[in-house]
Design an enzyme around this catalytic site. Structure first.
Site, mmCIF file in Angstrom:
data_model
loop_
_atom_site.group_PDB
_atom_site.id
_atom_site.type_symbol
_atom_site.label_atom_id
_atom_site.label_comp_id
_atom_site.label_asym_id
_atom_site.label_seq_id
_atom_site.Cartn_x
_atom_site.Cartn_y
_atom_site.Cartn_z
ATOM 1 N N THR A 13 49.101 40.302 47.831
ATOM 2 C CA THR A 13 48.728 39.304 46.828
ATOM 3 C C THR A 13 47.239 38.992 46.959
ATOM 4 O OG1 THR A 13 49.160 37.287 48.116
ATOM 5 C CG2 THR A 13 51.060 38.331 47.068
ATOM 6 N N GLY A 14 46.635 38.607 45.859
ATOM 7 C CA GLY A 14 45.188 38.382 45.853
ATOM 8 C C GLY A 14 44.443 39.675 46.086
ATOM 9 N N ALA A 15 44.931 40.764 45.482
ATOM 10 C CA ALA A 15 44.430 42.105 45.811
ATOM 11 C C ALA A 15 43.257 42.539 44.956
ATOM 12 C CB ALA A 15 45.564 43.120 45.694
ATOM 13 N N SER A 16 42.796 41.693 44.052
ATOM 14 C CA SER A 16 41.753 42.185 43.146
ATOM 15 C C SER A 16 40.359 42.074 43.735
ATOM 16 C CB SER A 16 41.823 41.460 41.798
ATOM 17 O OG SER A 16 41.639 40.077 41.981
ATOM 18 N N GLY A 18 37.785 40.800 47.526
ATOM 19 C CA GLY A 18 37.651 40.259 48.884
ATOM 20 C C GLY A 18 38.582 40.909 49.892
ATOM 21 N N ILE A 19 39.160 40.069 50.749
ATOM 22 C CA ILE A 19 40.004 40.555 51.839
ATOM 23 C C ILE A 19 41.225 41.307 51.307
ATOM 24 C CG2 ILE A 19 41.459 39.803 53.762
ATOM 25 C CD1 ILE A 19 39.472 37.453 54.161
ATOM 26 N N GLY A 20 41.839 40.785 50.249
ATOM 27 C CA GLY A 20 43.029 41.430 49.698
ATOM 28 C C GLY A 20 42.737 42.837 49.207
ATOM 29 N N TYR A 150 37.356 19.579 54.342
ATOM 30 C CA TYR A 150 38.219 20.631 53.786
ATOM 31 C C TYR A 150 39.648 20.269 54.158
ATOM 32 C CZ TYR A 150 39.809 25.460 52.870
ATOM 33 O OH TYR A 150 40.458 26.582 52.400
#
Lengths: 259, 172
Positions: A13-16, A18-20, A150
């Protein structure tokens, strides 16, 4: 080292970006069949095309918003038998308690915390039933070293770390591993943009952005590829005795005394 | 995955059996040159021959007792410019504080705690000077989850874990 990942099916997930995206690249290189998830179909298509041309990888795109339970369900239905689940999507907004209302915090947790919990709820029992599977949650150092500014991220990440330890401590009884990877500050596009803005402010020269990172280990942030390599190893059968723990990948920053 | 270990030089202590031997095997397979250390030369020779034959690995044997400062110095002189140091030697005897007197605890720590510390004292500054190197300490869970019946191991391992964190997070 042959990681033994060839032919495994992995959801990221979040693969588009950065880290993903970096994790998707390493797993593609290692021969995994991928399910790439993020909200933006065009970005995912670009990643898929890149992976299929560079590594001949089979990748399926899922443009979904995992902050929505129905989209979590859609993903779970489409990818029932995944061997590996990498929960990476989600950025929790900054701010202290005075700035963030309860609603802001709940909304901030909707993707990262509840998206992750939702996918784990779907996939963990299936993996247990098959007696095989790996879940890796990409979390974030604030869960270990909280910061007032944060607060939502500190609390949300701590909750995910504890979920990881709790479930990962019993999962080996079912042949399943659950663990976490904690990035420190990582030189993703977003991070670099921020550093450039700081350099512009500090030196009047955005190109000197590296000089704004003197307080970090070795004077730099982590690289997405550094996070991805550890994650790929942890997802592989070569890490078959690692579960219920959260691995810090931050150049040692979490062990530094408070500034 | 290419781990990029090919051609690196690694010291592995306690390499004649168990975890140390398995570490030596994995590093040999990845193309490292090895310095393997334990007290028993015959056991080390067997490991060397095995790694030689299976992986064509270049392996040097050091039959040393790392609880002795003189032997730590010998190893550092022979292999101190390594890229990788894996501190693994040593097992601390079980027992609670009524069973183990201070002399017994100190003697147990001579290998596992002070052996690690001695090698790090020799090798860490050289690595810093070269701006490259990795030290991996193979420690033990009792340092994190202590047990009264393994008091010397719980304390010694906790000390090694904190040494690891302190050096590994060093701020210049």
């Amino acid at each position: 080292m042959d990681l033994g990942l060839t032919g495994k099916t992995a959801i990221i997930t979040g693969a588009s970006k950065g880290i993903g995206k970096a994790i998707a690249e390493v797993l593609a290189e290692e021969g995994c069949v991928l399910h790439l998830v993020s909200r933006t179909e065009a970005d995912l298509n670009a990643v898929r095309d890149n992976l299929s041309s560079r590594f001949d990888a089979q990748a399926t795109v899922h443009a979904l918003d995992l902050s929505k339970p129905e989209d979590v369900q859609t993903l779970a239905d489409a990818t029932a038998d995944a061997d590996i689940l990498i929960n990476n999507a989600g950025a929790i907004p900054g701010g202290d308690l005075a700035k963030l209302s309860d609603d802001d915090i709940k909304e901030g947790w909707q993707l990262k915390v509840f998206g992750t919990v939702g996918l784990v709820r779907h996939f963990y029992p299936r993996m247990c039933e098959r007696g095989d599977g790996v879940i890796i949650n990409i979390i974030g150092m604030a869960g270990e070293r909280g910061r007032v500014a944060y607060i939502a991220g500190s609390m949300g990440n701590a909750a995910l770390m504890q979920m990881t330890r709790t479930i990962g401590a019993e999962s080996m009884d079912h042949g399943v591993r659950v663990l976490g990877v904690n990035p420190g500050p990582t030189q993703t596009e977003r991070f670099t943009l921020l550093a450039k803005a700081n350099a512009e402010k500090q030196f009047g020269d955005a190109d000197r952005w590296r000089e704004t990172m003197g307080g970090l280990p070795g004077g730099r942030g982590g690289l997405s590829e550094e996070l991805a390599a550890v994650t790929a190893f942890m997802a592989s059968p070569r890490a078959s005795w690692v579960s219920g723990t959260v691995i810090m990948v931050d150049g040692g920053q979490h062990s530094r005394p408070p500034a | 995955m290419n781990l990029g270990l090919s051609g690196k030089t690694a010291i592995v202590t306690g390499a004649s059996k168990g975890i140390g031997r398995a570490v030596a095997e994995a590093l040999a397979e990845e193309g490292c040159s090895l310095h393997i250390v334990s007290r028993t030369e015959a056991d080390l020779n067997l490991v060397r021959d095995d790694l030689n034959q299976r992986f064509g690995a270049q392996v040097t044997v050091h039959a040393l007792d790392l609880s002795q400062d003189a032997d730590v110095a010998k190893l550092a002189a022979a292999a101190g410019d390594c890229d990788i140091l894996v501190n693994n030697a040593g097992s601390i005897p079980a027992g609670d504080i009524t069973r183990l007197d201070n002399a017994a605890i100190k003697s147990a720590w001579d290998l596992k705690v002070f052996g690690f510390l001695g090698l790090i004292r020799e090798i860490y500054p050289r690595m810093c000077e070269r701006k490259s190197g990795v030290i991996v300490n193979v420690i033990g869970m009792a340092g994190e989850r202590p047990r009264a019946a393994y008091i010397a191991g719980s304390m010694g391992n906790a000390a090694l874990m904190q040494l690891t964190r302190a050096l590994g997070a060093e701020i210049l």
